[in-house]
Scaffold this active site. Structure first.
Site, mmCIF file in Angstrom:
data_model
loop_
_atom_site.group_PDB
_atom_site.id
_atom_site.type_symbol
_atom_site.label_atom_id
_atom_site.label_comp_id
_atom_site.label_asym_id
_atom_site.label_seq_id
_atom_site.Cartn_x
_atom_site.Cartn_y
_atom_site.Cartn_z
ATOM 1 N N LYS A 13 68.096 69.335 51.784
ATOM 2 C CA LYS A 13 66.671 69.701 51.793
ATOM 3 C C LYS A 13 66.274 70.314 53.141
ATOM 4 O O LYS A 13 65.587 71.318 53.190
ATOM 5 C CB LYS A 13 65.788 68.467 51.520
ATOM 6 C CG LYS A 13 66.092 67.762 50.211
ATOM 7 C CD LYS A 13 65.094 66.655 49.922
ATOM 8 C CE LYS A 13 65.139 65.491 50.883
ATOM 9 N NZ LYS A 13 66.386 64.688 50.851
ATOM 10 N N ARG A 88 58.156 60.090 48.103
ATOM 11 C CA ARG A 88 59.358 59.346 47.719
ATOM 12 C C ARG A 88 59.035 58.225 46.739
ATOM 13 O O ARG A 88 59.962 57.588 46.237
ATOM 14 C CB ARG A 88 59.999 58.733 48.961
ATOM 15 C CG ARG A 88 61.150 59.524 49.551
ATOM 16 C CD ARG A 88 61.582 58.802 50.806
ATOM 17 N NE ARG A 88 62.941 59.046 51.209
ATOM 18 C CZ ARG A 88 63.301 59.894 52.185
ATOM 19 N NH1 ARG A 88 62.412 60.630 52.797
ATOM 20 N NH2 ARG A 88 64.563 59.991 52.533
ATOM 21 N N ARG A 127 78.627 63.622 58.858
ATOM 22 C CA ARG A 127 77.642 64.307 59.709
ATOM 23 C C ARG A 127 77.623 63.704 61.117
ATOM 24 O O ARG A 127 77.672 62.497 61.298
ATOM 25 C CB ARG A 127 76.254 64.199 59.088
ATOM 26 C CG ARG A 127 75.194 64.837 59.976
ATOM 27 C CD ARG A 127 73.929 65.126 59.276
ATOM 28 N NE ARG A 127 73.397 63.979 58.572
ATOM 29 C CZ ARG A 127 72.377 64.060 57.727
ATOM 30 N NH1 ARG A 127 71.834 65.226 57.457
ATOM 31 N NH2 ARG A 127 71.923 62.986 57.137
ATOM 32 N N ARG A 160 74.199 59.194 63.038
ATOM 33 C CA ARG A 160 72.917 58.518 62.830
ATOM 34 C C ARG A 160 73.173 57.166 62.170
ATOM 35 O O ARG A 160 74.013 57.080 61.275
ATOM 36 C CB ARG A 160 72.020 59.366 61.915
ATOM 37 C CG ARG A 160 71.106 60.289 62.673
ATOM 38 C CD ARG A 160 70.391 61.301 61.814
ATOM 39 N NE ARG A 160 69.928 60.863 60.508
ATOM 40 C CZ ARG A 160 69.323 61.661 59.638
ATOM 41 N NH1 ARG A 160 69.110 62.923 59.939
ATOM 42 N NH2 ARG A 160 68.938 61.218 58.471
ATOM 43 N N ARG A 171 70.698 53.927 50.584
ATOM 44 C CA ARG A 171 69.666 54.971 50.483
ATOM 45 C C ARG A 171 69.756 55.681 49.128
ATOM 46 O O ARG A 171 68.742 56.023 48.531
ATOM 47 C CB ARG A 171 69.823 55.987 51.619
ATOM 48 C CG ARG A 171 69.554 55.384 52.989
ATOM 49 C CD ARG A 171 69.956 56.341 54.091
ATOM 50 N NE ARG A 171 69.042 57.454 54.225
ATOM 51 C CZ ARG A 171 69.371 58.623 54.756
ATOM 52 N NH1 ARG A 171 70.591 58.855 55.195
ATOM 53 N NH2 ARG A 171 68.480 59.581 54.842
#
Ligand code: AMP
Length: 217
Positions: A13, A88, A127, A160, A171
């Site tokens: 996104k 959300r 990532r 992260r 998540r």
């Protein structure tokens, strides 16, 4: 053009919102980015959000609704915006409807990026980000020139906390349970457009533009 980019964590996104900004100058409103900044700055909001984010939980509705309410009043969204990571929950979607009608605005499309679960986990766990300038890398797909260090400023890259594999799983479960039902909500309003989120970022971007009615004719 007022858009929502809907999709699970690591669906791309943010990448696509940046492309839309480059082409159409419509700002990306990322509640995740705003919250991460609040955490880094040590604000009161950051103190509430930080532990929840690190655990893969959602930040309370009233906090994120407040963020978006304030952001949508700013002058730079006059010609449009791309919401990334908001709404959300159904309560957030309802609040957004009310905010937009109060401002005399409406949504043009809700683009849902569809990506298989396995790909989402691979993207997230590989990532790495630069804590100094925010550059984003992937250990396999877009590695830095020197492993572990930012190409631009040489700072050591970090993972992260919410990209840790067990947090990613949490998540994704949360997305399926709480956010995915928003697809029905927007489909009933005739706004939902599904786009395949696997492939080259440029190819996906063309699909998004077409879905938003801005593609090449
Ligand atoms: P993101 O960068 O959009 O994946 O967001 C990172 C984290 O920020 C999420 O896992 C949540 O903890 C929190 N967050 C961001 N946006 C929202 C939202 N609209 N509602 C609740 N929590 C959010």
């Amino acid at each position: 053009m007022n858009l929502i980019l809907l999709g699970p964590p690591n669906a791309g996104k943010g990448t696509q919102a940046k492309k839309l900004f480059a082409d159409f100058h419509i700002p990306q409103i990322s509640t995740g980015d705003i919250l991460r900044k609040a955490v880094a700055d040590g604000t009161e909001m950051g103190k509430i959000a930080g532990p929840l984010m690190a655990a893969g939980q959602y930040v309370p509705d009233d906090v994120v609704i407040g963020i978006v309410k304030e952001r949508l009043r700013q002058a730079d969204v006059a010609n449009g915006f791309v919401l990334d990571g908001f709404p959300r929950t159904p309560a957030q979607a309802d609040a957004l409807d009310k905010m937009l009608s109060g401002l005399g605005k409406h949504l043009d499309a809700v683009i849902s990026l569809e990506v298989p679960h396995k790909t989402l986990v691979e993207r997230g766990s590989g990532r790495r980000v630069c804590p100094a300038d925010g550059s984003v890398y992937h250990v396999d797909q877009s590695p830095p020139k020197r492993a572990g260090f930012c190409d631009k400023c040489g700072t050591g890259l970090v993972q992260r906390p919410d990209d840790m594999p067990d947090v990613i799983e949490k998540r994704l479960q949360k997305y399926d349970a709480e956010t995915s039902p928003l697809k029905d909500f927007y489909a009933k309003k005739g706004l939902l457009k599904s786009v395949d989120g696997v492939g080259s970022p440029d190819g996906i971007y063309e699909e998004i533009k077409a879905a938003a009615g801005k593609g090449r004719r």
